[in-house]
Design an enzyme around this catalytic site. Structure first.
Site, PDB file in Angstrom:
ATOM      1  N   ILE A 254     -37.923  23.782  29.581  1.00 53.64           N
ATOM      2  CA  ILE A 254     -36.781  24.165  29.941  1.00 53.64           C
ATOM      3  C   ILE A 254     -35.845  23.612  28.464  1.00 53.64           C
ATOM      4  O   ILE A 254     -34.701  24.073  28.706  1.00 53.64           O
ATOM      5  CB  ILE A 254     -36.078  23.710  31.389  1.00 53.64           C
ATOM      6  N   GLY A 255     -36.511  22.563  27.835  1.00 59.40           N
ATOM      7  CA  GLY A 255     -35.594  22.030  26.939  1.00 59.40           C
ATOM      8  C   GLY A 255     -36.463  21.188  25.889  1.00 59.40           C
ATOM      9  O   GLY A 255     -37.700  20.836  26.358  1.00 59.40           O
ATOM     10  N   SER A 256     -35.933  20.938  24.911  1.00 60.80           N
ATOM     11  CA  SER A 256     -36.312  20.117  23.770  1.00 60.80           C
ATOM     12  C   SER A 256     -35.501  19.458  22.939  1.00 60.80           C
ATOM     13  O   SER A 256     -34.322  20.079  22.663  1.00 60.80           O
ATOM     14  CB  SER A 256     -37.451  20.958  23.011  1.00 60.80           C
ATOM     15  N   GLY A 257     -35.573  18.172  22.706  1.00 55.85           N
ATOM     16  CA  GLY A 257     -34.742  17.519  21.835  1.00 55.85           C
ATOM     17  C   GLY A 257     -35.176  16.559  21.047  1.00 55.85           C
ATOM     18  O   GLY A 257     -36.161  16.673  20.413  1.00 55.85           O
ATOM     19  N   PHE A 259     -35.577  13.353  21.307  1.00 57.73           N
ATOM     20  CA  PHE A 259     -36.582  12.362  22.008  1.00 57.73           C
ATOM     21  C   PHE A 259     -37.784  12.908  22.408  1.00 57.73           C
ATOM     22  O   PHE A 259     -38.819  12.388  22.086  1.00 57.73           O
ATOM     23  CB  PHE A 259     -35.684  11.989  23.331  1.00 57.73           C
ATOM     24  N   LYS A 277     -38.907  14.345  31.732  1.00 54.58           N
ATOM     25  CA  LYS A 277     -38.703  14.209  30.088  1.00 54.58           C
ATOM     26  C   LYS A 277     -39.867  13.371  29.733  1.00 54.58           C
ATOM     27  O   LYS A 277     -40.270  12.412  30.100  1.00 54.58           O
ATOM     28  CB  LYS A 277     -37.498  13.817  29.890  1.00 54.58           C
ATOM     29  N   ASP A 375     -22.792   8.816  23.577  1.00 54.19           N
ATOM     30  CA  ASP A 375     -23.370  10.052  23.295  1.00 54.19           C
ATOM     31  C   ASP A 375     -23.035  11.257  24.196  1.00 54.19           C
ATOM     32  O   ASP A 375     -23.736  12.129  24.555  1.00 54.19           O
ATOM     33  CB  ASP A 375     -24.902   9.856  23.184  1.00 54.19           C
ATOM     34  N   ASN A 380     -25.446  16.891  26.598  1.00 56.59           N
ATOM     35  CA  ASN A 380     -25.845  15.737  27.509  1.00 56.59           C
ATOM     36  C   ASN A 380     -25.001  16.123  28.674  1.00 56.59           C
ATOM     37  O   ASN A 380     -25.064  15.261  29.502  1.00 56.59           O
ATOM     38  CB  ASN A 380     -25.683  14.436  26.962  1.00 56.59           C
TER      39      ASN A 380
END
Length: 595
Positions: A254-257, A259, A277, A375, A380
């Site tokens: 569902i997501g990538s960043g 980290f 995560k 942050d 976020n």
């Protein structure tokens, strides 16, 4: 030092065997060594795997480690007591006369002893306390011992066995100190570190004053291990089975960043959906390891709050960090802003106020724990489209736990730090306050307010913010970029106040949740809601009284309407009766009752 040997008469069990005199010889310990004399190799015990003991065993025809009976009965160091000669000769061993000359005598190769040798077992502390190898102190031995302690070289008594045990690595199960991480965001962490320093100071004083005392080497080692500060457990490969594959079923990514990646998973045990995560690359020994641990520390301290993403657990697999968090079904605010920018549909002013108010409540909770996020940005801020119950978490008097359709939550706590002792890791430069860039960390909480203002302004439809350049500096001077919608001046003034170049002029998170601009239109304070609720309750009570009066009046009217009909019916019935079935000769009683 001369020690007179003592004869010990041993009566064998076999009456045909003559008694034997078993001589015991005591050797000097290494504490009484003379210059140019014995080095302590001829002590009472010798390592079984040493070359000297192996050579002696070959000459005497013994198996390695002692006699066959000793190997069968051996269960640990000191578990087999010193046996008399008669005990040895009653078994299947050679005859008494064959082994009688092998009794302990002083030989050039060192003394022999029937005590079983067990090289695999470390000397136990209680065994040392028996002081089996101590000899009376002489002035020279006391001086040599004092010199040894003064030079921080605590020597073991008892000869080669204990000196070899000192050099050998200590087993983990004997003096192992529990290795745990110290959470830097808890108040107890400062007390732990200060107490460790005091313990170290006491240990130094103890060593300086212990020259005239009889100290055990094992006790010193144990104390050193107890006061040693806990070591940080690195993110290394785990010996256990993969917890991710065993406990969770992966549904989708569902997501990538920066980290790592976030996966939507179902836990096999409870059937609930979680967001896990996982770091992209191994973190052990890398720069990102500290950020990963900082996020786990912050999640563990913050606990549960309606406007902070909930944390469940974290673990390491194959040098990768995995964090199990709450799953937010609405995605991130960044995804919604991107979709709105594509469709040219932006957040309305009431929605912007709602966004600002909810995130400010989350920041208020984080700041109340003496922490700062550092942050805050759209990626976020996560969205949950479930309604929170009114009894979820107690807020302040003027805060509402949430009855709206959209709940905004703060996540990604990898840059969280403590206000009192900050270790700042700069976040996204597009939302970074200028004072943080100048390494002025006196108003870190106001840096979160600055980033929140730009986040809300981005949701209003502003162009993507620059990472540097003239426009970047203009924003830090209090100039907002244009947005494709008309907003009220009071709301714009609040956003400008939040990005003021002077951090002291920016409102705090506590002031934001009470600001009249955010509570005027779409939100009302809890006190106002209580007043309106009390008024409605009073009106409801009056209406209930009126309803009861109406019901009573209606019942009375119906009763009066049916009353003449009942009288007429009874009179007609009485007139129709001419004769009586019973009591014809009795006079009829007269009743004054209408019925």
């Amino acid at each position: 030092m001369n020690v007179q040997p003592r004869n010990m008469n041993v009566q064998p069990r076999n009456m045909n065997v003559q008694p034997v005199r078993h001589k015991l010889f005591f050797s000097d310990t290494d504490e009484e060594e003379e210059d140019g004399h014995s080095t302590g190799e001829d002590s009472a015990f010798q390592e079984s795997d040493s070359p000297v003991s192996r050579q002696r065993e070959k000459q005497e025809g013994k198996p390695p480690g002692g006699t066959w009976e000793e190997l069968e009965e051996e269960e640990g160091f000191g578990s087999s007591p010193i046996k008399s000669p008669g005990d040895f000769f009653m078994s299947d061993s050679p005859s008494y006369r064959q082994l009688a000359p092998a009794s302990p005598t002083r030989s050039p190769q060192g003394p022999t002893s029937p005590i079983p040798e067990c090289p695999g077992t470390p000397p136990h502390k209680t065994f040392r306390k028996l002081r089996l190898f101590d000899t009376p102190h002489t002035p020279k031995s006391l001086l040599s011992k004092a010199r040894g302690i003064g030079s921080s070289a605590l020597r073991f008594r008892g000869g080669t066995l204990f000196r070899e045990a000192e050099k050998a690595p200590k087993p983990e199960f004997v003096y192992s100190t529990p290795q745990v991480n110290i959470n830097p965001f808890t108040p107890d962490s400062l007390e732990i570190q200060s107490s460790a320093g005091l313990c170290r100071g006491r240990k130094r004083a103890l060593l300086n004053d212990s020259c005239g005392e009889d100290m055990e080497g094992s006790d010193c080692e144990l104390e050193d291990e107890d006061i040693r500060p806990a070591k940080r457990i690195p993110i290394t490969e785990s010996n256990m089975k993969s917890r991710y594959a065993t406990e969770f079923h992966e549904l989708e990514k569902i997501g990538s960043g920066e980290f790592g990646s976030v996966f939507k998973c179902v836990k096999r045990l409870d059937g609930c959906i979680y967001a896990i995560k996982r770091s992209k690359k191994p973190l052990a020994g890398s720069v990102d390891e500290q950020n990963a641990l900082r996020e786990v520390y912050a999640h563990a301290v913050l606990g549960q709050h309606p406007h902070v993403v909930r944390y469940y657990s974290a673990w390491a697999e194959d040098d990768h960090m995995l964090i199990q968090n709450e799953y937010c079904n609405g995605g991130s605010l960044s995804d919604v802003i991107s979709e709105n920018y594509r469709t040219m549909q932006y957040f309305t002013e009431p929605e912007l106020k709602d966004l600002l108010l909810q995130v400010a409540r989350g920041l208020k909770y984080i700041h109340s724990m003496s922490l700062v996020h550092m942050d805050i940005k759209p990626s976020n801020i996560f969205i949950s489209r479930t309604t929170l119950p009114n009894t979820a978490v107690e807020e302040a008097d003027d805060e509402e736990c949430g009855s709206g359709k959209v709940i905004y939550k703060i996540g990604d706590l990898g840059h969280v730090t403590r206000v009192s002792s900050p270790q700042v890791e700069e976040g996204d430069s597009r939302f970074l306050a200028n004072e943080v860039l100048q390494e002025n960390y006196t108003h870190l909480a106001k840096a979160d307010i600055f980033a929140l203002a730009l986040t809300v302004w981005s949701a209003a439809g502003a162009e993507p913010f620059p990472t540097n350049g003239d426009q970047w500096h203009e924003i830090r001077q209090g100039k907002l970029p244009r947005v494709p919608q008309l907003l009220s001046q009071e709301f714009v003034d609040l956003i400008k106040l939040m990005i003021s170049p002077d951090p002291e002029k920016r409102p705090s998170s506590v002031a934001l949740v009470k600001h009249s601009v955010l509570l005027s239109a779409s939100r009302k304070s809890a006190e106002q809601l209580r007043i309106e609720l009390d008024a409605e309750k009073f009106k409801n009570a009056l209406l209930q009284k009126e309803l009861k009066k109406a019901q009573i009046a209606k019942a009375a009217a119906e009763e009066r309407a049916h009353f003449p009909d009942r009288i007429a019916t009874r009179s007609t019935t009485q007139n129709n009766r001419t004769t009586r079935l019973i009591g014809k000769k009795m006079n009829r009683s007269v009743s004054l009752t209408i019925y």
